[in-house]
Design an enzyme around this catalytic site. Structure first.
Site, short mmCIF file in Angstrom:
data_model
loop_
_atom_site.label_atom_id
_atom_site.label_comp_id
_atom_site.label_asym_id
_atom_site.label_seq_id
_atom_site.Cartn_x
_atom_site.Cartn_y
_atom_site.Cartn_z
N CYS A 113 0.83 -1.21 0.00
CA CYS A 113 0.00 0.00 0.00
C CYS A 113 0.86 1.26 0.00
O CYS A 113 0.38 2.35 -0.28
CB CYS A 113 -0.90 0.03 1.22
SG CYS A 113 -2.01 -1.37 1.33
N HIS A 253 -2.91 7.25 3.71
CA HIS A 253 -3.38 5.97 3.16
C HIS A 253 -4.75 5.66 3.76
O HIS A 253 -4.95 5.77 4.97
CB HIS A 253 -2.37 4.88 3.50
CG HIS A 253 -2.82 3.50 3.12
ND1 HIS A 253 -3.45 3.24 1.91
CD2 HIS A 253 -2.76 2.31 3.78
CE1 HIS A 253 -3.73 1.96 1.85
NE2 HIS A 253 -3.34 1.37 2.96
N ASN A 283 -10.11 0.00 1.24
CA ASN A 283 -8.66 0.10 1.08
C ASN A 283 -8.28 -0.39 -0.32
O ASN A 283 -8.35 -1.59 -0.60
CB ASN A 283 -7.98 -0.74 2.17
CG ASN A 283 -6.47 -0.71 2.10
OD1 ASN A 283 -5.89 -0.20 1.14
ND2 ASN A 283 -5.82 -1.27 3.10
N1 COA Z 1 -17.78 -8.89 10.69
C1 COA Z 1 -18.14 -9.21 11.93
N2 COA Z 1 -17.27 -9.64 12.86
C2 COA Z 1 -15.98 -9.71 12.49
C3 COA Z 1 -15.53 -9.39 11.21
C4 COA Z 1 -16.50 -8.96 10.29
N3 COA Z 1 -16.18 -8.60 9.03
N4 COA Z 1 -14.20 -9.56 11.15
C5 COA Z 1 -13.81 -9.98 12.36
N5 COA Z 1 -14.89 -10.08 13.18
C6 COA Z 1 -14.93 -10.48 14.57
C7 COA Z 1 -13.71 -11.28 14.98
O1 COA Z 1 -13.90 -12.62 14.66
C8 COA Z 1 -13.67 -11.02 16.46
O2 COA Z 1 -14.61 -11.89 17.08
P1 COA Z 1 -14.22 -12.63 18.45
O3 COA Z 1 -13.94 -11.52 19.42
O4 COA Z 1 -15.44 -13.42 18.73
O5 COA Z 1 -13.00 -13.42 18.11
C9 COA Z 1 -14.23 -9.62 16.61
O6 COA Z 1 -14.90 -9.33 15.38
C10 COA Z 1 -13.18 -8.55 16.90
O7 COA Z 1 -12.12 -8.76 15.99
P2 COA Z 1 -10.85 -7.85 16.07
O8 COA Z 1 -9.87 -8.34 15.08
O9 COA Z 1 -10.43 -7.67 17.47
O10 COA Z 1 -11.45 -6.47 15.59
P3 COA Z 1 -10.72 -5.08 15.55
O11 COA Z 1 -11.48 -4.10 16.38
O12 COA Z 1 -9.25 -5.22 15.80
O13 COA Z 1 -10.89 -4.67 14.03
C11 COA Z 1 -9.77 -4.71 11.92
C12 COA Z 1 -10.42 -5.51 13.02
C13 COA Z 1 -9.26 -5.65 10.85
C14 COA Z 1 -10.81 -3.75 11.33
C15 COA Z 1 -8.61 -3.88 12.53
O14 COA Z 1 -7.76 -4.73 13.24
C16 COA Z 1 -7.80 -3.17 11.49
O15 COA Z 1 -8.29 -2.25 10.86
N6 COA Z 1 -6.53 -3.51 11.30
C17 COA Z 1 -5.66 -2.87 10.36
C18 COA Z 1 -6.03 -3.31 8.97
C19 COA Z 1 -5.31 -2.53 7.93
O16 COA Z 1 -5.12 -1.36 8.02
N7 COA Z 1 -4.92 -3.25 6.87
C20 COA Z 1 -4.33 -2.71 5.71
C21 COA Z 1 -2.93 -2.33 5.89
S1 COA Z 1 -2.33 -1.64 4.44
#
Ligand code: COA
Length: 347
Positions: A113, A253, A283
């Protein structure tokens, strides 16, 4: 003598098909509420069968050339930032060069990215050194075909699209004020498409195991992203002797609205000066910043003379930031090219 550079053309392209969170929730165990509150994303563009990274990049590049009042024959170099090229070989940059009918060198930058900011900095160096006077920089990604559409923690976050800028030499006060390019390969496993390269070739076994899809450790990437964004922004401001109030537009980004909000608050930037379009595109990896930049020019939010702050982060893990000053007046290299779009800004 070192030359200055500025942006004289911009363009972007996104596939026609828009997929909302509610539409995703019809086939994936997710909800509009979860996606919106965790990422700020409401919808994304998803490529149709006729869209490819090369075609999307070409569309964005054509628009940028048009805005700059140039043709492909004017290009001295083409840089395409992407991690989702049409093929591993040949480089997609040569397809774009051929599509445009350009007769210059072309190369692909695979820096996740972060690629577009790497590309912009690279383009500036060629111009500053006096080697080239007109460089096309594109960020283009077709990620939807590399996603595991049953992996709800990853697939809901991404979208497809392309953005492009034309950079040209100028004698005006303009160009790169400061930059940082970073890489920490020790975190490579947090954002990885394991199969497809030479290490894990695409075999029946690796395909059955879904190793050809993008895998992400969301929490680790989140921690890295917030740190990288804040630190690199601070570095470029210090290097250029610029304070948050001097930044006219912050174009980060677009991975997650929460990451952007955190960085804006930590860096003490005015939220009014921040471009956020992750809600409409998701993204799009290396394409997020040039799409946002192109939209900012179109909306007259990026204006001649402005100081822009661009910050990217992503797979590698990598990060890059730069402060870039736009020229205050239209650029007419060789005295040939008028610049109606930018003249319109000044009027
Ligand atoms: N819909 C519903 N629930 C979801 C889900 C979805 N699409 N994706 C994950 N979950 C669930 C998980 O299974 C987890 O459940 P559990 O607690 O029962 O295990 C719960 O939601 C929380 O997951 P978690 O990973 O802790 O959520 P989060 O608040 O950290 O948010 C992201 C997840 C991916 C949005 C966040 O970590 C993020 O934005 N990370 C950076 C990603 C990024 O920038 N990537 C690109 C880089 S270039």
């Amino acid at each position: 003598m070192l030359k200055n550079s500025t942006i004289t053309g911009w363009g972007h392209y996104a596939p026609e098909r828009v997929v909302t969170n509610d539409e995703l929730a019809e086939t994936i165990d997710t909800s509009d509420e979860w996606i919106r509150t965790r990422s700020g994303i409401r919808e994304r563009h998803i490529a149709g069968p006729d869209d490819h990274t090369s075609t999307m990049a070409t569309r964005a590049a054509e628009m940028a050339l048009d805005r700059a009042g140039l043709t492909a024959a004017d290009l001295d170099l083409i840089l395409i930032a992407t991690s989702s090229p049409d093929y591993l070989t040949p480089p997609v940059s040569s397809q774009v060069q051929d599509n445009l009918g350009a007769a210059c060198g072309a190369m692909t930058l695979a820096v996740g990215c972060t690629g577009f900011v790497y590309g912009l900095v690279t383009a500036h160096q060629f111009i500053a050194a006096g080697s080239y006077s007109t460089v096309l920089v594109v960020g283009a990604e077709l990620i939807s075909r590399n996603l595991d559409w049953t992996d709800r923690g990853t697939c809901v976050l991404f979208g497809d699209g392309a953005g492009a800028v034309i950079m040209q030499a100028t004698d005006q006060k303009a160009g790169l004020l400061s930059h940082v390019l970073g890489s920490d390969g020790s975190g490579h496993e947090h954002l990885i498409q394991p199969s497809g390269g030479c290490r894990i070739p695409p075999t029946h076994e690796s395909l059955d195991a879904g190793q050809n899809f993008l895998r992400m450790n969301g929490r680790e990437v989140f921690k890295f992203a917030t740190r990288a964004m804040v630190e690199s922004l601070s570095q470029v401001m210090t290097e250029a002797g610029i304070e948050p109030k001097d930044i006219d537009l912050f174009i980060p980004h677009q991975a997650n609205a929460r990451i952007i909000e955190y960085a804006v608050q930590k860096a003490g930037l005015d939220p009014e000066k921040v471009i956020v379009n992750v809600d409409r595109y998701g993204n799009t990896s290396a394409a997020t910043i040039p799409i946002a930049l192109s939209e900012a020019f179109e909306a007259r939010r990026a204006k001649p003379g402005d100081t822009l702050a661009l910050v990217g982060f992503g797979a590698g893990l990598t990060w890059a930031a730069c402060l870039f000053q736009l020229a205050a007046a239209p650029v007419s290299p060789n005295g040939q090219h008028e610049h109606p779009a930018v003249e319109g800004f000044i009027a």
